[in-house]
Enzyme design. Structure first.
Site, PDB file in Angstrom:
ATOM      1  CG  HIS A  14      37.084  34.803  34.876  1.00 32.93           C
ATOM      2  ND1 HIS A  14      36.098  35.616  34.662  1.00 32.93           N
ATOM      3  CD2 HIS A  14      37.498  34.591  36.202  1.00 32.93           C
ATOM      4  CE1 HIS A  14      35.668  35.985  35.813  1.00 32.93           C
ATOM      5  NE2 HIS A  14      36.563  35.202  36.810  1.00 32.93           N
ATOM      6  CB  SER A  43      36.240  43.154  37.976  1.00 31.37           C
ATOM      7  OG  SER A  43      35.079  42.617  39.229  1.00 31.37           O
TER       8      SER A  43
HETATM    9  P1  AMP Z   1      36.601  35.342  40.275  1.00 36.44           P
HETATM   10  O1  AMP Z   1      35.524  34.615  39.437  1.00 36.44           O
HETATM   11  O2  AMP Z   1      36.496  36.935  40.278  1.00 36.44           O
HETATM   12  O3  AMP Z   1      36.622  34.756  41.762  1.00 36.44           O
HETATM   13  O4  AMP Z   1      38.038  35.173  39.663  1.00 36.44           O
HETATM   14  C1  AMP Z   1      38.417  34.011  39.528  1.00 36.44           C
HETATM   15  C2  AMP Z   1      39.882  34.163  39.257  1.00 36.44           C
HETATM   16  O5  AMP Z   1      40.206  34.937  38.080  1.00 36.44           O
HETATM   17  C3  AMP Z   1      40.849  34.641  40.147  1.00 36.44           C
HETATM   18  O6  AMP Z   1      42.256  33.914  40.350  1.00 36.44           O
HETATM   19  C4  AMP Z   1      40.763  36.005  39.710  1.00 36.44           C
HETATM   20  O7  AMP Z   1      42.233  36.656  40.259  1.00 36.44           O
HETATM   21  C5  AMP Z   1      41.055  35.792  38.226  1.00 36.44           C
HETATM   22  N1  AMP Z   1      40.671  37.051  37.883  1.00 36.44           N
HETATM   23  C6  AMP Z   1      39.916  37.742  38.105  1.00 36.44           C
HETATM   24  N2  AMP Z   1      39.636  39.067  37.419  1.00 36.44           N
HETATM   25  C7  AMP Z   1      40.920  39.049  36.607  1.00 36.44           C
HETATM   26  C8  AMP Z   1      41.652  39.832  35.590  1.00 36.44           C
HETATM   27  N3  AMP Z   1      41.067  41.137  35.348  1.00 36.44           N
HETATM   28  N4  AMP Z   1      42.975  39.517  35.127  1.00 36.44           N
HETATM   29  C9  AMP Z   1      43.405  38.543  35.440  1.00 36.44           C
HETATM   30  N5  AMP Z   1      42.742  37.459  36.317  1.00 36.44           N
HETATM   31  C10 AMP Z   1      41.388  37.884  36.933  1.00 36.44           C
END
Ligand code: AMP
Length: 282
Positions: free
Chosen positions: A41, A189
């Site tokens: 993030h 993640s």
């Molecule tokens: P989330 O909080 O999981 O909904 O993710 C929010 C944003 O962060 C989304 O655009 C995800 O694709 C991105 N994101 C999550 N994990 C990663 C990662 N390991 N590397 C790059 N972007 C990420």
């Protein structure tokens, strides 16, 4: 010391902030997240910081993208430490609404999708992308950012959002960044926090299987055979794979032939009670 970000709870306040920035001629970037922020993030935030004058991160665990048996209640919620991390990066605003703000009582409108939303995740989480697209549309319409940042980690989601923005003619450029990984290859993640120590040791084998399968596909031969081998390798490592599939990297259509098109290898697999997804370019 950066000034702490202003904490916004309503779409009205989000709109007022971004409108006032725009009226001063400043550019605005948005990073939609579900919180429990990690370095993946934060890479999106840092890139937005480099590209625009004002950065707003959003934190919202979106109920409509979780199925009835999924982990909505268990999903980690760490708003205070998230805001502290965003403060160190100099973010100007954090939009963290409650569910009623995003979904007023009696709400009855969702976005219906096809194209890149077909198959893959949708086969296993049929509710998922309608929930994602609807909340992302509300966020983009709430702030009209000039850019919004998304990670390739959620590759199908990235293409679904791009398609939606194009189709609805939203005035936001979608900027994608590569997946940020642990040293052993595991994609960062928020859900990695669910893994037991044993599962955490196994988890990097998902990225390893993707790498090995991509290398085999690149070297030629029968794609279906390589995919079966990759699937078997995941099972042998202790995963219960939902899918391991090769798709066109721009449309997510099934490729008839591997030559002359950009390809992406995408996988989802369960490790105990945790579902991991990952993908790489071929
Ligand atoms: P989330 O909080 O999981 O909904 O993710 C929010 C944003 O962060 C989304 O655009 C995800 O694709 C991105 N994101 C999550 N994990 C990663 C990662 N390991 N590397 C790059 N972007 C990420």
């Amino acid at each position: 010391m950066n000034r702490p970000p202003v904490l916004l709870r309503t779409l009205t306040d989000l709109r007022a902030n971004t409108a006032s920035w725009h009226s001063e001629g400043l550019t605005v970037g948005m990073i939609p997240t579900m919180g429990a922020l990690h370095d993946g993030h934060l890479a999106l935030v840092e890139e937005a910081r480099r590209r625009v004058d004002r950065v707003v991160a959003t934190i919202f665990v979106n109920p409509t993208q979780f199925g009835p048996k999924e982990d909505f209640t268990a999903y980690p919620r760490t708003e205070n430490s998230d805001v502290a991390k965003l403060a160190t990066l100099g973010v100007e605003a954090v939009f963290a609404p409650n569910a009623a703000e995003m979904y007023p009582p009696g709400h009855a409108t969702t976005i219906s999708l096809a194209g890149p939303a077909l198959g893959l995740e949708t086969d296993y989480r049929p509710h998922f992308f309608a929930g994602v697209a609807t909340v992302v549309a509300k966020l983009l319409l709430g702030g009209f950012p000039d850019i919004a940042m998304f990670g390739e980690k959620d590759y199908q989601q990235l293409l679904v959002v791009r398609q939606m923005v194009k189709d609805l003619r939203l005035p936001t450029e979608i900027v994608a960044l590569p997946t940020v990984r642990e040293a052993d290859g595991l994609a960062l993640s928020s859900r990695n926090a669910y893994l037991s120590p044993d599962e955490r040791r196994t988890a990097p084998k998902l990225a390893a299987a993707l790498e090995a399968t991509a290398a085999a596909i690149r070297s030629g031969g029968d794609v279906a055979h390589h995919l079966r081998q990759g699937f078997n390798a995941l099972e042998a490592a202790g995963f219960r794979p939902d899918y391991l599939e090769l798709r066109n990297a721009e449309t997510l259509a099934q490729p008839a032939a591997v030559a002359d098109q950009p390809l992406r290898l995408l996988a989802a697999a369960w490790l105990g009670r945790t579902r991991l997804i990952d993908n790489i370019a071929v």
